[in-house]
Design an enzyme around this catalytic site. Structure first.
Site, PDB file in Angstrom:
ATOM      1  N   ARG A 131       0.849  -1.195   0.000  1.00 35.19           N
ATOM      2  CA  ARG A 131       0.000   0.000   0.000  1.00 35.19           C
ATOM      3  C   ARG A 131       0.888   1.250   0.000  1.00 35.19           C
ATOM      4  O   ARG A 131       2.006   1.236   0.529  1.00 35.19           O
ATOM      5  CB  ARG A 131      -0.888   0.004   1.245  1.00 35.19           C
ATOM      6  CG  ARG A 131      -1.915   1.136   1.248  1.00 35.19           C
ATOM      7  CD  ARG A 131      -2.622   1.257   2.581  1.00 35.19           C
ATOM      8  NE  ARG A 131      -3.554   2.380   2.558  1.00 35.19           N
ATOM      9  CZ  ARG A 131      -4.084   2.953   3.642  1.00 35.19           C
ATOM     10  NH1 ARG A 131      -3.766   2.507   4.850  1.00 35.19           N
ATOM     11  NH2 ARG A 131      -4.912   3.966   3.525  1.00 35.19           N
ATOM     12  N   HIS A 132       0.391   2.326  -0.576  1.00 43.36           N
ATOM     13  CA  HIS A 132       1.129   3.604  -0.553  1.00 43.36           C
ATOM     14  C   HIS A 132       1.398   4.038   0.889  1.00 43.36           C
ATOM     15  O   HIS A 132       0.781   3.556   1.842  1.00 43.36           O
ATOM     16  CB  HIS A 132       0.333   4.686  -1.287  1.00 43.36           C
ATOM     17  CG  HIS A 132      -1.032   4.906  -0.708  1.00 43.36           C
ATOM     18  ND1 HIS A 132      -1.247   5.579   0.476  1.00 43.36           N
ATOM     19  CD2 HIS A 132      -2.258   4.530  -1.150  1.00 43.36           C
ATOM     20  CE1 HIS A 132      -2.541   5.614   0.737  1.00 43.36           C
ATOM     21  NE2 HIS A 132      -3.183   4.984  -0.225  1.00 43.36           N
ATOM     22  N   GLY A 133       2.298   4.987   1.041  1.00 45.93           N
ATOM     23  CA  GLY A 133       2.654   5.487   2.360  1.00 45.93           C
ATOM     24  C   GLY A 133       1.657   6.515   2.887  1.00 45.93           C
ATOM     25  O   GLY A 133       0.608   6.783   2.288  1.00 45.93           O
ATOM     26  N   GLY A 400       0.094  -0.203  -4.574  1.00 47.24           N
ATOM     27  CA  GLY A 400      -1.310   0.128  -4.812  1.00 47.24           C
ATOM     28  C   GLY A 400      -1.958   0.741  -3.592  1.00 47.24           C
ATOM     29  O   GLY A 400      -1.373   1.583  -2.896  1.00 47.24           O
ATOM     30  N   ALA A 443       1.472   1.897   4.173  1.00 46.26           N
ATOM     31  CA  ALA A 443       2.612   1.060   3.763  1.00 46.26           C
ATOM     32  C   ALA A 443       2.433  -0.403   4.126  1.00 46.26           C
ATOM     33  O   ALA A 443       3.405  -1.162   4.174  1.00 46.26           O
ATOM     34  CB  ALA A 443       3.930   1.591   4.318  1.00 46.26           C
TER      35      ALA A 443
END
Length: 516
Positions: A131-133, A400, A443
């Site tokens: 996952r994005h930060g 993602g 994240a």
């Protein structure tokens, strides 16, 4: 929220009683052994001394009572920088709350979590779906937060509430709609640090040689927060190895990383369907949420009707974003106690359960395309190894969203409770395994490590957030690292089916049949 006035009053009362007993006890006799009256000074001085001690005890007690209340309100985790409700922030939580050891050393790793069954086992491939930060709130959430801020700022009852005075006099609404989910510096650091940790966990795979040789592939969603997270992950590696003479490429692929946008059946039946989340709607109108709203209203001295369920949610957002983005224990975190946060966490979990996970079959089936992509990479690595060829893709890093990871985890059967989450079973779901606060912080990462243990013995280990998890149905396998063939057998039906086009077009087909 820790001590209240009644508790403080009881504490003072108890101290007064003890001190009074101390004052009246052990007083000297006013007669001398000879039957003569003692001098006046000898009679008065012990009493005065005890009076001074009495006053001192009360003062010290009040001081310690205030300190105790402050500690209970601000610091139940023995760290004043961490809010009491930090572990209930759902998908808005920090990665460090899932792995608390990272608070002391953000680059710490524990290689003991990787325990292949034999010393002969060698890691040959890693797939990391991340996952994005940490990011700014979306425009929609900023609007909710602005409404709450306006209401709290106008509150007239800040007496005795330092946190409320701090919000009104020292805090200003700094979130703007144009921030709209963009990655923040903390989010960039999330991915830089994760890259370094994974290189330490898997040094033979995430290596300078593999990066320079093009054996590490990067794929990302086209959303800016994902692209920037990918850039940060790559920067973590290039800075680690001081690589300045090459550019590391990445590919944007929304078909894989934002499959939910392209699944028509999912979009129509769930995502864009206002009646798809009845359990969440009922819970928002239920007694648990109503009590949270009333407590918020009491704390800022406004009528109950002023606090909507959106405002209660915004209260959690205010604390969550301040903590995740700025690493501060904001006065906003005092607006909710742990019971409130647990209720709001459950509301968030209800939403994720019914919108992205086990609530509807299409939620997980929308991820079929990513599921097949992952296993095709694993199968290719196995074939290349069996042919004594170099594995062409040692590492695949795919960045993602929470909406990317949750459907895939669901399709694989992870974190499934025996009883579904509903609007009426909050009290019995306190020990549920479906908790996004633990599963899906910023994240969050799902890792699949493929091992070659020699003699055709291939193994696959899953990890979530750098901790081993067990494939559902394969719990009897040692060390959470089952035979790769057993994993293929476990998901045989999905591997032979789970066609994205078929699953996602069912709604349209059913609609035509119904009209006929």
């Amino acid at each position: 929220m820790g001590c209240n006035s009644r508790q403080a009053s009881n504490s003072r009362h108890n101290t007064v009683s003890v001190a009074a007993a101390f004052l009246s006890s052990g007083q000297p006799s006013h007669a001398s052994p000879l039957g003569l009256s003692a001098p006046l000074d000898n009679r008065i001085m012990p009493i005065l001394l005890r009076a001074v001690v009495f006053i001192h005890l009360i003062t010290v007690s009040n001081l310690f009572g205030l300190i105790s209340c402050s500690i209970n309100n601000v610091n139940p985790n023995d760290d004043p920088n961490i809010p009491a409700i930090a572990k209930y922030l759902s998908t808005k939580g920090r990665y460090e709350e899932v792995n608390p050891y990272l608070r002391k050393d953000i680059l710490a790793v524990n290689r003991s979590v990787l325990q292949p069954p034999s010393k002969r086992c060698r890691e040959i491939h890693l797939t990391a779906i991340i996952r994005h930060g940490t990011r700014f709130p979306t425009a929609k959430n900023v609007r909710k937060m602005q409404k709450l801020y306006d209401l709290v700022f106008r509150s007239s009852d800040a007496a005795g509430k330092r946190w409320l005075r701090d919000i009104q006099t020292r805090w200003r609404m700094w979130y703007t709609e144009d921030m709209d989910g963009q990655l923040v510096q903390k989010g960039a650091d999330d991915h830089k640090n994760l890259a370094v940790r994974l290189s330490k966990l898997f040094p033979s795979l995430i290596s300078e040689a593999n990066l320079r040789g093009g054996f590490i592939k990067f794929i990302t969603s086209s959303k800016h927060r994902c692209v920037n997270s990918t850039l940060s992950f790559k920067a973590g590696l290039t800075e680690l190895w001081d690589i300045k003479d090459m550019e590391v490429e990445h590919a944007e692929n929304d078909a894989l990383m934002r499959f939910f946008d392209n699944c028509k059946r999912y979009v129509n039946e769930v995502d864009d369907n206002p009646s798809a989340l009845p359990e969440l709607d009922k819970f928002k109108q239920g007694p648990e949420m109503r009590r949270v709203q009333q407590k918020i209203a009491d704390r800022i001295n406004v009528p109950y009707s002023f606090i909507t369920d959106d405002m209660a949610e915004a209260a959690l957002f205010m604390c969550a974003y301040e903590f995740a983005i700025k690493t501060v224990n904001s006065p906003w975190c005092q607006l909710l106690d742990e019971v409130d946060a647990q209720v709001l966490e459950y509301a968030s979990d209800l939403k994720q359960f019914w919108k992205r996970s086990y609530g509807y079959d299409i939620n997980s089936k929308s991820s079929c395309i990513l599921f097949h992509d992952m296993f095709s990479r694993l199968n290719r690595s196995v074939r290349e190894r069996q042919l004594d060829q170099q594995v062409s893709e040692a590492v695949t890093v795919q960045v993602g969203h929470a909406e990317t990871l949750l459907p895939l985890l669901t399709l694989l059967g992870f974190f499934k409770d025996s009883v579904p989450l509903t609007s009426t079973n909050y009290a019995t779901q306190t020990n549920r395994i479906f908790r996004t606060s633990l599963m899906m912080p910023y994240a969050a990462n799902l890792l699949f490590v493929l091992y070659d243990c020699g003699g055709g013995d291939m193994r696959l280990q899953p990890l979530l957030n750098e901790k081993p998890v067990t494939f559902p149905g394969l719990a009897d396998q040692p060390n959470s690292i089952p035979l790769y063939q057993d994993v293929l057998n476990r998901y045989r039906d999905l591997l032979s089916g789970c066609d994205f086009e078929t699953e996602c077009q069912l709604f349209e087909q059913n609609k035509v049949l119904f009209e006929l």
